[in-house]
Design an enzyme around this catalytic site. Structure first.
Site, PDB file in Angstrom:
ATOM      1  N   GLU A  29       3.987   4.023   6.046  1.00 22.40           N
ATOM      2  CA  GLU A  29       2.766   3.215   5.950  1.00 22.40           C
ATOM      3  C   GLU A  29       1.715   3.960   5.134  1.00 22.40           C
ATOM      4  OE1 GLU A  29       1.364   0.595   5.877  1.00 22.40           O
ATOM      5  OE2 GLU A  29       0.337  -0.038   7.699  1.00 22.40           O
ATOM      6  N   ASP A  30       0.799   3.204   4.527  1.00 20.40           N
ATOM      7  CA  ASP A  30      -0.249   3.859   3.739  1.00 20.40           C
ATOM      8  C   ASP A  30      -1.322   4.475   4.631  1.00 20.40           C
ATOM      9  OD1 ASP A  30      -1.226   1.360   4.570  1.00 20.40           O
ATOM     10  OD2 ASP A  30      -1.915   0.737   2.583  1.00 20.40           O
ATOM     11  N   ASP A  47      -5.800  -0.309  -2.098  1.00 18.11           N
ATOM     12  CA  ASP A  47      -6.593  -1.132  -3.005  1.00 18.11           C
ATOM     13  C   ASP A  47      -7.935  -1.529  -2.435  1.00 18.11           C
ATOM     14  OD1 ASP A  47      -5.396  -2.942  -1.022  1.00 18.11           O
ATOM     15  OD2 ASP A  47      -6.239  -4.541  -2.273  1.00 18.11           O
ATOM     16  N   PHE A  71     -14.071   3.754   3.982  1.00 21.13           N
ATOM     17  CA  PHE A  71     -13.129   2.947   3.200  1.00 21.13           C
ATOM     18  C   PHE A  71     -12.725   3.706   1.948  1.00 21.13           C
ATOM     19  CE2 PHE A  71     -11.845  -0.303   0.157  1.00 21.13           C
ATOM     20  CZ  PHE A  71     -10.912  -0.984   0.919  1.00 21.13           C
ATOM     21  N   ILE A  72     -11.427   3.819   1.729  1.00 18.12           N
ATOM     22  CA  ILE A  72     -10.930   4.564   0.585  1.00 18.12           C
ATOM     23  C   ILE A  72     -10.005   3.690  -0.281  1.00 18.12           C
ATOM     24  CG2 ILE A  72     -11.179   6.837   1.671  1.00 18.12           C
ATOM     25  CD1 ILE A  72      -7.770   5.587   1.420  1.00 18.12           C
ATOM     26  N   ARG A  92      -4.995   0.564  -6.829  1.00 16.00           N
ATOM     27  CA  ARG A  92      -3.733   1.091  -6.284  1.00 16.00           C
ATOM     28  C   ARG A  92      -3.104   2.147  -7.188  1.00 16.00           C
ATOM     29  NH1 ARG A  92      -2.197  -2.148  -1.986  1.00 16.00           N
ATOM     30  NH2 ARG A  92      -2.599  -4.380  -2.155  1.00 16.00           N
ATOM     31  N   LYS A  95      -7.016   7.568  10.224  1.00 19.39           N
ATOM     32  CA  LYS A  95      -8.435   7.672  10.588  1.00 19.39           C
ATOM     33  C   LYS A  95      -8.543   7.764  12.109  1.00 19.39           C
ATOM     34  CE  LYS A  95     -10.105   4.632   6.860  1.00 19.39           C
ATOM     35  NZ  LYS A  95     -10.686   3.292   6.577  1.00 19.39           N
ATOM     36  N   GLY A 106       0.776  -1.243   0.000  1.00 16.06           N
ATOM     37  CA  GLY A 106       0.000   0.000   0.000  1.00 16.06           C
ATOM     38  C   GLY A 106       0.803   1.287   0.000  1.00 16.06           C
ATOM     39  N   ASP A 110      -5.525   2.726  10.647  1.00 13.55           N
ATOM     40  CA  ASP A 110      -6.969   2.578  10.855  1.00 13.55           C
ATOM     41  C   ASP A 110      -7.180   2.262  12.342  1.00 13.55           C
ATOM     42  OD1 ASP A 110      -9.681   2.233   9.786  1.00 13.55           O
ATOM     43  OD2 ASP A 110      -9.366   0.078   9.886  1.00 13.55           O
TER      44      ASP A 110
HETATM   45  P1  5GP Z   1      -5.105  -1.249  11.019  1.00  3.39           P
HETATM   46  O1  5GP Z   1      -4.238  -2.391  11.428  1.00  3.39           O
HETATM   47  O2  5GP Z   1      -4.587   0.109  11.460  1.00  3.39           O
HETATM   48  O3  5GP Z   1      -6.534  -1.448  11.436  1.00  3.39           O
HETATM   49  O4  5GP Z   1      -5.198  -1.256   9.453  1.00  3.39           O
HETATM   50  C1  5GP Z   1      -4.154  -0.867   8.706  1.00  3.39           C
HETATM   51  C2  5GP Z   1      -4.183  -1.528   7.369  1.00  3.39           C
HETATM   52  O5  5GP Z   1      -5.507  -1.794   6.920  1.00  3.39           O
HETATM   53  C3  5GP Z   1      -3.568  -0.604   6.363  1.00  3.39           C
HETATM   54  O6  5GP Z   1      -2.199  -0.831   6.222  1.00  3.39           O
HETATM   55  C4  5GP Z   1      -4.348  -0.923   5.103  1.00  3.39           C
HETATM   56  O7  5GP Z   1      -3.713  -1.963   4.412  1.00  3.39           O
HETATM   57  C5  5GP Z   1      -5.679  -1.404   5.584  1.00  3.39           C
HETATM   58  N1  5GP Z   1      -6.726  -0.335   5.533  1.00  3.39           N
HETATM   59  C6  5GP Z   1      -7.273   0.333   6.572  1.00  3.39           C
HETATM   60  N2  5GP Z   1      -8.190   1.213   6.162  1.00  3.39           N
HETATM   61  C7  5GP Z   1      -8.243   1.106   4.822  1.00  3.39           C
HETATM   62  C8  5GP Z   1      -9.012   1.779   3.801  1.00  3.39           C
HETATM   63  O8  5GP Z   1      -9.841   2.673   4.033  1.00  3.39           O
HETATM   64  N3  5GP Z   1      -8.779   1.386   2.520  1.00  3.39           N
HETATM   65  C9  5GP Z   1      -7.863   0.426   2.188  1.00  3.39           C
HETATM   66  N4  5GP Z   1      -7.717   0.155   0.907  1.00  3.39           N
HETATM   67  N5  5GP Z   1      -7.123  -0.219   3.122  1.00  3.39           N
HETATM   68  C10 5GP Z   1      -7.312   0.118   4.421  1.00  3.39           C
HETATM   69 MG    MG Z   2      -0.783  -1.230   4.960  1.00  2.00          MG
END
Ligand code: 5GP
Ligand code: MG
Length: 178
Positions: free
Chosen positions: A103-104, A163, A156-157, A169, A135, A49, A107
């Site tokens: 990191e992308d 992706d 969700f984006i 992507r 977020k 990502g 969340d």
């Molecule tokens: P976390 O572990 O913080 O809950 O989630 C992080 C990972 O979830 C990110 O690295 C990403 O890969 C994925 N992710 C979280 N939110 C989104 C979103 O809105 N869109 C997409 N495409 N991936 C997300």
């Molecule tokens: Mg990621």
């Protein structure tokens, strides 16, 4: 750019245009250039990502640094699974180094919390986090984000490296699910 797109079964609306994204990445790069100039950081780019964010960011980072790429996975479809695999591809010695994770999106914070934990065995001097997107409303872990390009609501984006089931992507703008 298109105002609305469809990927598989979902429709998305244009949310953040690339000019805005790039402006904010430039701001983060300048912050890094100022704050980390004497630190010889090693950037740890989390694939897949973060590839587009990393490319744009690193073009604007002008201090001595190294860049390496790791892979881990925690996401299926549009909800976080809370399962993070091990870190793959870390071949560089990061002992006593300042590591900046690239990191992308953050969340729930689960992925970053786990990665920080996994990195401790390699004995880095310090680990900072740079993320394209954050977020705040979704965050469930106590975690310090040092560099954030954009804060977004809990939707969700896709696009700019992120992706939906493997697609989207390559979009240069960010789209939000309808
Ligand atoms: P976390 O572990 O913080 O809950 O989630 C992080 C990972 O979830 C990110 O690295 C990403 O890969 C994925 N992710 C979280 N939110 C989104 C979103 O809105 N869109 C997409 N495409 N991936 C997300
Ligand atoms: Mg990621």
């Amino acid at each position: 750019m298109k105002e609305a797109i469809t990927i598989k079964d979902k429709q998305f609306d244009l949310f953040i245009e690339h000019e805005v994204i790039e402006h904010e990445i430039m701001r983060v790069a300048q912050q890094i250039n100022t704050e980390l100039a004497e630190r010889n950081p090693i950037f740890l780019v989390v694939l897949n990502g973060a590839f587009m964010f990393a490319a744009e960011l690193m073009k604007e980072v002008s201090i001595p640094c190294e860049i390496t790429f790791v892979r881990l996975a925690s996401y299926q479809g549009t909800t976080s699974t809370n399962k993070v695999k091990e870190v793959l591809g870390l071949n560089e010695d990061i002992e006593e180094r300042l590591v900046v994770i690239v990191e992308d999106i953050v969340d729930s914070g689960t992925t970053m919390t786990t990665l920080l934990q996994e990195l401790t065995v390699f004995k880095p001097a310090e680990v900072k986090i740079a993320t394209l997107l954050f977020k705040p409303a979704a965050l469930k872990k106590k975690i310090q984000l040092d560099y954030v390009a954009l804060e977004i609501p809990n939707d969700f984006i896709v696009g700019y490296g992120l992706d939906y089931n493997g697609y989207g992507r390559n979009l240069k703008d960010i789209y939000k699910v309808k």
